[in-house]
Motif scaffolding. Structure first.
Motif, PDB file in Angstrom:
ATOM      1  N   PHE A  67       0.594  -1.081  -0.229  1.00  0.00           N
ATOM      2  CA  PHE A  67       0.012   0.268  -0.109  1.00  0.00           C
ATOM      3  C   PHE A  67       0.820   1.401   0.504  1.00  0.00           C
ATOM      4  O   PHE A  67       0.543   2.240   0.405  1.00  0.00           O
ATOM      5  CB  PHE A  67      -1.085   0.218   1.120  1.00  0.00           C
ATOM      6  CG  PHE A  67      -2.460  -1.368   0.913  1.00  0.00           C
ATOM      7  CD1 PHE A  67      -3.601  -0.748   0.807  1.00  0.00           C
ATOM      8  CD2 PHE A  67      -1.734  -2.812   1.914  1.00  0.00           C
ATOM      9  CE1 PHE A  67      -4.111  -2.045   0.650  1.00  0.00           C
ATOM     10  CE2 PHE A  67      -2.327  -3.629   2.123  1.00  0.00           C
ATOM     11  CZ  PHE A  67      -3.530  -3.112   1.472  1.00  0.00           C
ATOM     12  N   ASN A  68       2.401   1.034  -0.441  1.00  0.00           N
ATOM     13  CA  ASN A  68       3.260   2.312  -0.346  1.00  0.00           C
ATOM     14  C   ASN A  68       2.868   4.009  -2.521  1.00  0.00           C
ATOM     15  O   ASN A  68       3.632   4.609  -1.865  1.00  0.00           O
ATOM     16  CB  ASN A  68       4.292   1.814  -1.015  1.00  0.00           C
ATOM     17  CG  ASN A  68       5.012   0.393  -2.039  1.00  0.00           C
ATOM     18  OD1 ASN A  68       3.594   0.772  -2.221  1.00  0.00           O
ATOM     19  ND2 ASN A  68       5.502   1.565  -2.991  1.00  0.00           N
ATOM     20  N   THR A  92      -4.654   5.974   2.438  1.00  0.00           N
ATOM     21  CA  THR A  92      -3.658   7.108   3.453  1.00  0.00           C
ATOM     22  C   THR A  92      -2.510   6.764   3.753  1.00  0.00           C
ATOM     23  O   THR A  92      -1.596   6.133   3.949  1.00  0.00           O
ATOM     24  CB  THR A  92      -5.091   6.551   4.664  1.00  0.00           C
ATOM     25  OG1 THR A  92      -4.430   7.086   5.831  1.00  0.00           O
ATOM     26  CG2 THR A  92      -5.015   5.022   5.128  1.00  0.00           C
ATOM     27  N   GLY A  95      -0.656   4.735   7.718  1.00  0.00           N
ATOM     28  CA  GLY A  95       0.088   3.745   7.823  1.00  0.00           C
ATOM     29  C   GLY A  95       0.674   2.773   8.631  1.00  0.00           C
ATOM     30  O   GLY A  95       0.983   3.786   9.502  1.00  0.00           O
ATOM     31  N   SER A  99       2.305   3.956   3.828  1.00  0.00           N
ATOM     32  CA  SER A  99       0.724   4.386   3.271  1.00  0.00           C
ATOM     33  C   SER A  99      -0.081   2.817   4.226  1.00  0.00           C
ATOM     34  O   SER A  99       0.322   2.026   4.284  1.00  0.00           O
ATOM     35  CB  SER A  99       0.568   4.225   2.187  1.00  0.00           C
ATOM     36  OG  SER A  99       1.112   5.251   1.667  1.00  0.00           O
ATOM     37  N   ALA A 100      -1.431   3.081   4.221  1.00  0.00           N
ATOM     38  CA  ALA A 100      -2.131   2.136   4.048  1.00  0.00           C
ATOM     39  C   ALA A 100      -3.211   1.239   3.775  1.00  0.00           C
ATOM     40  O   ALA A 100      -3.955   3.264   3.072  1.00  0.00           O
ATOM     41  CB  ALA A 100      -2.348   2.398   5.806  1.00  0.00           C
ATOM     42  N   LYS A 102      -7.412   2.233   3.576  1.00  0.00           N
ATOM     43  CA  LYS A 102      -8.638   2.446   4.459  1.00  0.00           C
ATOM     44  C   LYS A 102     -10.040   1.984   4.475  1.00  0.00           C
ATOM     45  O   LYS A 102     -10.403   2.089   2.927  1.00  0.00           O
ATOM     46  CB  LYS A 102      -8.787   4.121   4.612  1.00  0.00           C
ATOM     47  CG  LYS A 102      -9.720   4.499   5.404  1.00  0.00           C
ATOM     48  CD  LYS A 102     -10.103   6.104   5.701  1.00  0.00           C
ATOM     49  CE  LYS A 102     -10.760   6.669   6.883  1.00  0.00           C
ATOM     50  NZ  LYS A 102     -10.614   8.481   7.231  1.00  0.00           N
ATOM     51  N   TRP A 180      -2.519  -1.301  15.804  1.00  0.00           N
ATOM     52  CA  TRP A 180      -2.037  -2.055  15.149  1.00  0.00           C
ATOM     53  C   TRP A 180      -1.891  -3.306  15.307  1.00  0.00           C
ATOM     54  O   TRP A 180      -1.003  -3.366  16.408  1.00  0.00           O
ATOM     55  CB  TRP A 180      -1.148  -1.596  13.805  1.00  0.00           C
ATOM     56  CG  TRP A 180      -1.628  -0.004  13.366  1.00  0.00           C
ATOM     57  CD1 TRP A 180      -1.521   1.107  13.564  1.00  0.00           C
ATOM     58  CD2 TRP A 180      -2.157  -0.276  12.346  1.00  0.00           C
ATOM     59  NE1 TRP A 180      -2.086   2.075  12.394  1.00  0.00           N
ATOM     60  CE2 TRP A 180      -1.599   1.011  11.805  1.00  0.00           C
ATOM     61  CE3 TRP A 180      -2.942  -1.837  11.662  1.00  0.00           C
ATOM     62  CZ2 TRP A 180      -2.669   0.488  10.314  1.00  0.00           C
ATOM     63  CZ3 TRP A 180      -3.275  -0.728   9.899  1.00  0.00           C
ATOM     64  CH2 TRP A 180      -2.992   0.225   9.444  1.00  0.00           C
ATOM     65  N   GLU A 229      -8.489  -0.137   9.022  1.00  0.00           N
ATOM     66  CA  GLU A 229      -7.241   0.948   7.871  1.00  0.00           C
ATOM     67  C   GLU A 229      -6.713  -1.698   7.987  1.00  0.00           C
ATOM     68  O   GLU A 229      -6.689  -1.516   9.184  1.00  0.00           O
ATOM     69  CB  GLU A 229      -5.930   0.986   8.353  1.00  0.00           C
ATOM     70  CG  GLU A 229      -6.778   3.010   8.625  1.00  0.00           C
ATOM     71  CD  GLU A 229      -5.797   3.965   8.490  1.00  0.00           C
ATOM     72  OE1 GLU A 229      -4.878   3.706   8.593  1.00  0.00           O
ATOM     73  OE2 GLU A 229      -6.320   4.633  10.222  1.00  0.00           O
ATOM     74  N   ASP A 231      -2.841  -2.834   6.684  1.00  0.00           N
ATOM     75  CA  ASP A 231      -1.121  -2.713   5.824  1.00  0.00           C
ATOM     76  C   ASP A 231      -1.112  -4.231   5.534  1.00  0.00           C
ATOM     77  O   ASP A 231      -0.615  -5.416   6.441  1.00  0.00           O
ATOM     78  CB  ASP A 231      -0.703  -2.259   7.094  1.00  0.00           C
ATOM     79  CG  ASP A 231       0.704  -0.799   6.105  1.00  0.00           C
ATOM     80  OD1 ASP A 231       0.525  -0.857   4.412  1.00  0.00           O
ATOM     81  OD2 ASP A 231       1.384  -0.201   6.919  1.00  0.00           O
TER      82      ASP A 231
END
Length: 245
Positions: A67-68, A92, A95, A99-100, A102, A180, A229, A231
């Protein structure tokens, strides 16, 4: 640390403005509670890049989604290059690692059916991802294959529930809200396990059937997806112990 042994690596994210660099590195060993040095050289325009944008992972790591590429949809970082479709969701920057994804109840992330995603009871299979959900979260998290003869992972009032064939596993405790946590589903010859942060939450002695089809995260058919979320989605085609995670 010897500044000689080359290590395979893959850059997930680099932002020159904020001076943030996120890199995945294959290291021979990491010793807990001890520091280790890894040297990275950059800035030579004449050098050949050693970044293994694909092909860093072994043949048993069949899918990796970092998710980068915000705001672009996620892609498979392995050499399999499995097509991914991300619908009604967003990337988003908050993460766990960069990023992650959503998710809302209508979000779908679909990894298209390939031979690499087939689950096999003999060789073993596993999938893992980092998940952050609100308190008492509800909805479908993962579907592999069909609803009738596949794998289903739901979250019910914050508690993970896994179904494969006639087996149903329920985690012993709810996920901690707004934190997380690493969720893993592990299948080997005659055993099925559901783990959180590398600790088994539920297990059953059952023959896991061969499962093939699309891998879907979030909404599936008539089942609403979860809110939260997600990741670092990883899928493996080998037996892995919970301690691996």
């Amino acid at each position: 640390s010897d500044d000689k042994l080359p290590l395979d690596f893959q850059v997930e994210h680099f932002d020159l403005i904020s001076q943030v660099l996120l890199v995945w590195v294959m290291v021979p060993q990491v010793t807990p509670d001890q520091s280790a040095k890894i040297y990275m050289y950059y800035g030579n325009a004449k050098a050949v890049s050693a970044d293994k944008k694909q092909g860093m992972y072994d043949a048993h790591t069949t899918l990796v989604a970092h998710f980068n590429a915000a705001p672009a949809p996620p892609t498979d970082a392995t050499a399999n290059n499995i097509p991914l479709t991300f619908q009604n969701g967003e990337i988003t920057p908050t993460g766990l690692i960069g990023s992650a994804g959503k998710f809302t109840p209508t979000t779908q992330l679909i990894a298209q059916n390939t031979g690499a995603l087939r689950w096999n009871n003999t060789t073993g299979s596993a999938l893992s991802f980092w998940l952050k959900t609100p308190e008492k979260a509800q909805g479908r998290v993962v579907t592999l294959g069909s609803a009738a003869a596949g794998l289903q992972l739901d979250i019910n009032a914050g508690v993970l529930e896994l179904k494969i064939s006639d087996a149903k596993l329920t985690a012993t405790s709810a996920l901690a809200p707004d934190q997380w946590q690493l969720v893993s589903v592990l299948a080997s010859a005659g055993q099925l396990q559901l783990a959180v942060n590398g600790k088994v939450q539920a297990q059953a002695a059952t023959a896991v059937p061969e499962i093939s089809g699309d891998l879907t995260l979030g909404q599936f058919a008539g089942a609403n997806g979860f809110s939260g979320e997600l990741d670092e989605l990883n899928v493996y085609s080998k037996i892995l112990p919970a301690a691996y995670f």
